[in-house]
Design a protein around this motif. Structure first.
Motif, short mmCIF file in Angstrom:
data_model
loop_
_atom_site.label_atom_id
_atom_site.label_comp_id
_atom_site.label_asym_id
_atom_site.label_seq_id
_atom_site.Cartn_x
_atom_site.Cartn_y
_atom_site.Cartn_z
N TRP A 119 0.89 -1.20 0.07
CA TRP A 119 -0.04 -0.10 0.00
C TRP A 119 0.87 1.12 -0.06
O TRP A 119 2.23 1.04 0.52
CB TRP A 119 -1.08 -0.04 1.08
CG TRP A 119 -1.78 1.23 1.32
CD1 TRP A 119 -3.01 1.56 0.69
CD2 TRP A 119 -1.36 2.36 2.06
NE1 TRP A 119 -3.35 2.55 1.12
CE2 TRP A 119 -2.22 3.36 1.97
CE3 TRP A 119 -0.17 2.65 2.80
CZ2 TRP A 119 -2.15 4.76 2.35
CZ3 TRP A 119 -0.18 3.92 3.74
CH2 TRP A 119 -1.01 4.95 3.28
N ALA A 132 -0.99 2.02 -8.77
CA ALA A 132 -1.65 0.72 -8.24
C ALA A 132 -2.13 -0.40 -9.09
O ALA A 132 -2.25 -1.32 -8.74
CB ALA A 132 -2.84 1.29 -7.57
N ARG A 136 1.48 -2.73 -7.21
CA ARG A 136 1.09 -3.50 -6.20
C ARG A 136 1.49 -4.63 -6.21
O ARG A 136 1.31 -5.69 -7.27
CB ARG A 136 -0.34 -3.48 -6.01
CG ARG A 136 -0.83 -3.58 -4.50
CD ARG A 136 -2.11 -3.62 -4.23
NE ARG A 136 -2.69 -2.37 -4.63
CZ ARG A 136 -2.54 -1.11 -3.93
NH1 ARG A 136 -2.24 -1.36 -2.78
NH2 ARG A 136 -2.82 -0.03 -4.31
#
Length: 440
Positions: A119, A132, A136
């Motif tokens: 995160w 993202a 990630r």
């Protein structure tokens, strides 16, 4: 307990009642079996309701029940309600944490125990360009590929932050701090220090330029003062005193300029990864000899060195750093004190230690001792010829050798300065190198 007692009474009523009816009809065993079967049927019915509820809609209210099943389902409902409230509180806390993290100007990246990115906030996206959609779960060293960062990340030594350029732009300078938590998980903080870095560069350039420009006029002044001092006996006493003061202050200014130039060079020049293998036992012997000349018999010295250990680095820089520590001990400890120089291996790697049994230092001063121009006693430092830059030079030399300085001192208990170096700096000195070190 009350529900279990009632359940036992219910079992007794069913078994006894059906046994009585069966006995009257001449089928006592069948009556007892029928009563127990009916009791089992009721429990299986409640069990099926519970199983169906858990499989289909466990988030809804549990089905109704009586007896011990009613108490069990009621407790499940209260537990479910408490868990739901706890989840809401945790969700609210997490939302506030995320909102506050999003409001930060510093980037935050959370890594799992393998170093994969789990995160990050929006500031991290702006500072290093994380996305993202595809970043990630990626290992952070696959994204921040600077060898300096990879070495910093893998060494797990996060005592000092790391400064490097952002992968987005060479004009963006980041300060990276890593904190370990949990099961070897990490929190990476990214801070934009471009403005501070540029101001620091301007300061370094200014100090280096001014020091360089002062060097020439000071050399001229020192030369003329040295010439005039040859005829000092022909001058009036008042002029002789002024000439001596001018010489003293010129020498002090020259030492200050030399220290400033040394600091500038340490901050700007890159240290060679190889360096040379230094016979530290011989080096400490030379430093001890210089310190004895400075002390002029006012102190005693001893060396405790492991001759089998050598250190890879820049000899002149290390000699300057260790000499500063030893000369400070000579200048700032009373007469008849003992100064010990040590070179050995410890649990942190390799260690150079300078210890004295003098007056010691108040711990309140220790965090600031390596700052430029910081002096505990300004009057005493001026009288002993100190510039306030010695420990700053020591700090920068150690940083260039992947080391760090530890200071342990208390009033009346002397002082101990430890220079720690990583095991990777250990080497095996060859005979020619050892002999050349002794010859210097």
């Amino acid at each position: 307990m009350r529900y279990w007692t009632n359940e036992l009474w219910r079992l007794g009523y069913l078994a006894g009642g059906f046994s009585l009816i069966g006995g009257l009809l001449g089928y006592l065993g069948w009556g007892l079996a029928l009563g127990l079967s009916l009791y089992l049927f009721v429990h299986l019915k409640h069990l099926k309701s519970l199983y169906t509820w858990l499989i289909t809609n466990p988030h809804e209210e549990p089905p109704p029940g009586d007896g011990v099943w009613g108490d069990l389902l009621d407790r499940l409902y209260r537990y479910q309600k408490g868990q739901r409230q706890a989840q809401e509180r945790l969700r609210s806390i997490l939302n506030r944490i995320q909102e506050s993290s999003e409001a930060m100007r510093d980037g935050l990246v959370m890594l799992d125990n393998h170093g994969d990115m789990e995160w990050w906030n929006s500031a991290a996206e702006q500072l290093v360009g994380l996305k993202a959609s595809h970043d990630r779960g990626q290992h952070i060293t696959n994204y921040l590929r600077d060898p300096v960062f990879i070495d910093y990340f893998n060494r797990l030594a996060y005592r000092e932050p790391l400064t490097l350029q952002s992968p987005l732009s060479d004009n963006l300078t980041l300060q990276i701090s890593i904190t370990l938590f949990g099961d070897n998980e990490r929190l990476v903080m990214l801070r934009d220090v471009t403005r501070l870095y540029r101001l620091e560069e301007m300061r370094r350039d200014f100090v280096a330029n001014v020091s360089h420009e002062l060097r020439t006029p000071l050399t001229v002044l020192a030369g003329y003062l040295e010439t005039y001092s040859d005829y000092a006996d022909d001058l009036p006493p008042r002029w002789q005193r002024g000439l001596g003061q001018m010489q003293s202050q010129t020498d002090r200014m020259q030492h200050l300029v030399e220290d400033l130039l040394t600091l500038s060079r340490l901050e700007t020049d890159e240290l060679s990864d190889n360096g040379r293998c230094i016979d530290m036992s011989a080096l400490l012997g030379h430093i001890r000899d210089d310190a004895e000349g400075l002390s002029q018999g006012r102190h005693t010295f001893s060396i405790e060195a492991d001759a089998s250990l050598s250190l890879r680095g820049e000899e002149q820089e290390l000699r300057s750093a260790i000499s500063n520590l030893v000369f400070n001990a000579v200048r700032y400890t009373p007469e008849d004190c003992h100064i010990t120089l040590r070179w050995k291996a410890d649990d942190q790697g390799l260690l150079v230690e300078v210890e004295d049994d003098g007056d010691g230092i108040d711990p309140v001063h220790l965090p600031r001792l390596t700052e430029r121009f910081y002096r505990i006693d300004k009057g005493r430092s001026t009288a002993t010829g100190g510039t306030g830059l010695g420990l700053a030079i020591v700090k920068h030399v150690l940083i260039r050798h992947q080391g760090h300085l530890e200071i342990d001192s208390h009033p009346g208990e002397g002082a101990r300065f430890r220079c720690h170096f990583p095991d990777e700096r250990a080497c095996q000195a060859s005979a020619p190198q050892a002999s050349s070190a002794l010859a210097q």
